[in-house]
Design a protein around this motif. Structure first.
Motif, short mmCIF file in Angstrom:
data_model
loop_
_atom_site.label_atom_id
_atom_site.label_comp_id
_atom_site.label_asym_id
_atom_site.label_seq_id
_atom_site.Cartn_x
_atom_site.Cartn_y
_atom_site.Cartn_z
N ARG A 104 0.83 -1.21 0.00
CA ARG A 104 0.00 0.00 0.00
C ARG A 104 0.87 1.26 0.00
O ARG A 104 0.56 2.26 -0.67
N LEU A 105 1.99 1.24 0.75
CA LEU A 105 2.90 2.37 0.80
C LEU A 105 3.54 2.64 -0.56
O LEU A 105 3.64 3.78 -1.01
N MET A 106 3.97 1.57 -1.26
CA MET A 106 4.59 1.72 -2.58
C MET A 106 3.59 2.30 -3.59
O MET A 106 3.93 3.16 -4.40
N MET A 107 2.33 1.81 -3.52
CA MET A 107 1.30 2.31 -4.45
C MET A 107 1.00 3.79 -4.18
O MET A 107 0.82 4.58 -5.10
N ALA A 108 0.97 4.19 -2.90
CA ALA A 108 0.71 5.59 -2.56
C ALA A 108 1.85 6.48 -3.05
O ALA A 108 1.62 7.60 -3.53
N LYS A 109 3.09 5.99 -2.94
CA LYS A 109 4.24 6.77 -3.42
C LYS A 109 4.20 6.91 -4.94
O LYS A 109 4.53 7.97 -5.48
#
Length: 150
Positions: free
Chosen positions: A125-130
């Protein structure tokens, strides 16, 4: 009299049944009443197309073995015992026993796998938000990561 029930036509011969009072009493709405019984011992009956008599029902009930052992019953999760004399005893739940070591090891393994899944999901989820450039979501996910101590 001609009657219809669920599309089935039938004739109803509602002859009055002859009854007699007995010595037995029953309590109904606070008042005692004498019980009544049928004069004759055998009346023809039909249930779902099967014909039988009241005499056959009485014989079946009299030949049924009486319950002489306590019955363990459950109602809405509460266990109780009904004794032959009519007394009812509630069953107290037993205290939890110590979990065997093999089960405790299994729980630890399940917990480890669960934590790993949480870490992997949060990282994705963090990678997709970045990638999307959503800084608000990135800061929320980083705070969540700190709370979970991942």
């Amino acid at each position: 009299m001609r009657l219809i029930y669920r599309g089935a036509n039938y004739e109803c011969n509602s002859s009055a049944l002859e009854t007699r009072e007995t010595d037995l009493l029953r309590r109904h709405q606070g008042a005692y009443q004498r019980c009544k019984t049928l004069q004759e011992t055998s009346y023809p009956l039909t249930y779902r197309g099967v014909r039988y008599t009241t005499e056959q029902v009485a014989e079946a009930l009299s030949s049924a073995p009486a319950l002489r052992t306590p019955q363990r019953l459950v109602y809405r999760g509460q266990q109780y015992i009904k004794h032959p004399n009519g007394a009812i005893e509630t069953v107290v739940a037993e205290k939890a026993t110590r979990v065997p070591d093999t089960t405790a090891e299994l729980f630890r393994e399940v917990n480890r796998v669960h934590q790993e899944n949480l870490r992997r999901n949060l990282h994705h989820r963090l990678m997709m938000a970045k990638q999307q450039g959503n800084q608000t979501l990135v800061s929320l996910l980083e705070a969540e990561s700190e709370q979970l101590a991942l």
